[in-house]
Motif scaffolding. Structure first.
Motif, PDB file in Angstrom:
ATOM      1  N   MET A 149       0.824  -1.196   0.000  1.00  0.00           N
ATOM      2  CA  MET A 149       0.000   0.000   0.000  1.00  0.00           C
ATOM      3  C   MET A 149       0.865   1.256   0.000  1.00  0.00           C
ATOM      4  O   MET A 149       0.635   2.161  -0.784  1.00  0.00           O
ATOM      5  CB  MET A 149      -0.932  -0.053   1.220  1.00  0.00           C
ATOM      6  CG  MET A 149      -1.826   1.116   1.351  1.00  0.00           C
ATOM      7  SD  MET A 149      -3.059   1.130   0.052  1.00  0.00           S
ATOM      8  CE  MET A 149      -3.988   2.521   0.518  1.00  0.00           C
ATOM      9  N   ILE A 150       1.854   1.290   0.886  1.00  0.00           N
ATOM     10  CA  ILE A 150       2.710   2.474   0.946  1.00  0.00           C
ATOM     11  C   ILE A 150       3.571   2.585  -0.312  1.00  0.00           C
ATOM     12  O   ILE A 150       3.856   3.686  -0.772  1.00  0.00           O
ATOM     13  CB  ILE A 150       3.571   2.473   2.234  1.00  0.00           C
ATOM     14  CG1 ILE A 150       4.286   3.809   2.434  1.00  0.00           C
ATOM     15  CG2 ILE A 150       4.593   1.368   2.205  1.00  0.00           C
ATOM     16  CD1 ILE A 150       3.404   4.897   2.883  1.00  0.00           C
ATOM     17  N   SER A 151       3.953   1.436  -0.877  1.00  0.00           N
ATOM     18  CA  SER A 151       4.763   1.488  -2.098  1.00  0.00           C
ATOM     19  C   SER A 151       3.971   2.069  -3.267  1.00  0.00           C
ATOM     20  O   SER A 151       4.548   2.718  -4.146  1.00  0.00           O
ATOM     21  CB  SER A 151       5.298   0.098  -2.446  1.00  0.00           C
ATOM     22  OG  SER A 151       4.239  -0.781  -2.768  1.00  0.00           O
ATOM     23  N   GLU A 152       2.668   1.844  -3.274  1.00  0.00           N
ATOM     24  CA  GLU A 152       1.829   2.435  -4.320  1.00  0.00           C
ATOM     25  C   GLU A 152       1.801   3.956  -4.209  1.00  0.00           C
ATOM     26  O   GLU A 152       1.872   4.662  -5.231  1.00  0.00           O
ATOM     27  CB  GLU A 152       0.413   1.876  -4.246  1.00  0.00           C
ATOM     28  CG  GLU A 152       0.324   0.407  -4.599  1.00  0.00           C
ATOM     29  CD  GLU A 152      -1.074  -0.153  -4.418  1.00  0.00           C
ATOM     30  OE1 GLU A 152      -1.984   0.610  -4.028  1.00  0.00           O
ATOM     31  OE2 GLU A 152      -1.242  -1.352  -4.674  1.00  0.00           O
ATOM     32  N   TRP A 153       1.717   4.463  -2.990  1.00  0.00           N
ATOM     33  CA  TRP A 153       1.707   5.910  -2.799  1.00  0.00           C
ATOM     34  C   TRP A 153       3.053   6.530  -3.158  1.00  0.00           C
ATOM     35  O   TRP A 153       3.105   7.595  -3.792  1.00  0.00           O
ATOM     36  CB  TRP A 153       1.334   6.246  -1.347  1.00  0.00           C
ATOM     37  CG  TRP A 153      -0.135   6.148  -1.109  1.00  0.00           C
ATOM     38  CD1 TRP A 153      -0.806   5.122  -0.532  1.00  0.00           C
ATOM     39  CD2 TRP A 153      -1.115   7.104  -1.485  1.00  0.00           C
ATOM     40  NE1 TRP A 153      -2.153   5.383  -0.511  1.00  0.00           N
ATOM     41  CE2 TRP A 153      -2.365   6.598  -1.089  1.00  0.00           C
ATOM     42  CE3 TRP A 153      -1.068   8.336  -2.116  1.00  0.00           C
ATOM     43  CZ2 TRP A 153      -3.555   7.299  -1.305  1.00  0.00           C
ATOM     44  CZ3 TRP A 153      -2.247   9.028  -2.323  1.00  0.00           C
ATOM     45  CH2 TRP A 153      -3.470   8.511  -1.925  1.00  0.00           C
ATOM     46  N   ILE A 154       4.122   5.875  -2.750  1.00  0.00           N
ATOM     47  CA  ILE A 154       5.451   6.386  -3.088  1.00  0.00           C
ATOM     48  C   ILE A 154       5.644   6.377  -4.602  1.00  0.00           C
ATOM     49  O   ILE A 154       6.148   7.349  -5.188  1.00  0.00           O
ATOM     50  CB  ILE A 154       6.541   5.556  -2.374  1.00  0.00           C
ATOM     51  CG1 ILE A 154       6.465   5.776  -0.873  1.00  0.00           C
ATOM     52  CG2 ILE A 154       7.924   5.917  -2.898  1.00  0.00           C
ATOM     53  CD1 ILE A 154       7.357   4.860  -0.066  1.00  0.00           C
ATOM     54  N   SER A 155       5.212   5.301  -5.251  1.00  0.00           N
ATOM     55  CA  SER A 155       5.318   5.226  -6.708  1.00  0.00           C
ATOM     56  C   SER A 155       4.486   6.304  -7.385  1.00  0.00           C
ATOM     57  O   SER A 155       4.923   6.929  -8.359  1.00  0.00           O
ATOM     58  CB  SER A 155       4.870   3.850  -7.207  1.00  0.00           C
ATOM     59  OG  SER A 155       5.732   2.852  -6.744  1.00  0.00           O
ATOM     60  N   ALA A 156       3.291   6.535  -6.867  1.00  0.00           N
ATOM     61  CA  ALA A 156       2.423   7.559  -7.452  1.00  0.00           C
ATOM     62  C   ALA A 156       3.047   8.948  -7.323  1.00  0.00           C
ATOM     63  O   ALA A 156       3.045   9.729  -8.283  1.00  0.00           O
ATOM     64  CB  ALA A 156       1.057   7.533  -6.779  1.00  0.00           C
TER      65      ALA A 156
END
Length: 119
Positions: A1-8
């Motif tokens: 979940m946090i990796s998706e936000w960082i990627s975004a």
């Protein structure tokens, strides 16, 4: 979940720097400043986007490929930019009227004088 936000966030920042590079190419007054914008900002934007992909897909071959593409961009963009600028300078492409320093001009004139003496 946090990796998706960082990627975004990294993708948006990368797209922003690519947009800045495109605006710089359109708006800056001469070839030399445009070239600076095109190489610096777009290289950094590509870096951010590839890091975002590497974070979103944490697989060894994706990370390896992203690192190789980043290395390729950061090794070739400055060299290509330098060669284009050097040829533009040799062809006497006009500079912006507010340009104050041209360190290469004295060097090229020196080289031309030495070449004439060799003949």
């Amino acid at each position: 979940m946090i990796s998706e936000w960082i990627s975004a966030v990294l993708l948006v920042l990368g797209a922003f720097f690519m947009l800045l590079a495109a605006i710089g190419v359109l708006r800056f007054p001469d070839l030399y400043i445009r070239m600076h914008s095109a190489t610096k900002a777009s290289s950094f934007g590509a870096l951010l986007m590839l890091v975002a992909v590497s974070i979103y897909f944490p697989v060894a071959y994706v990370i390896t490929e992203a690192v190789l593409v980043i290395l390729f961009i950061f090794l070739t963009a400055p060299i290509a930019s330098h060669m284009i600028g050097r040829i533009a300078h040799l062809l006497k492409v006009p500079k912006w009227e507010k340009t104050t320093t041209d360190e290469l001009e004295n060097r090229i004139n020196y080289d031309e004088k030495n070449d004439k003496n060799k003949i």
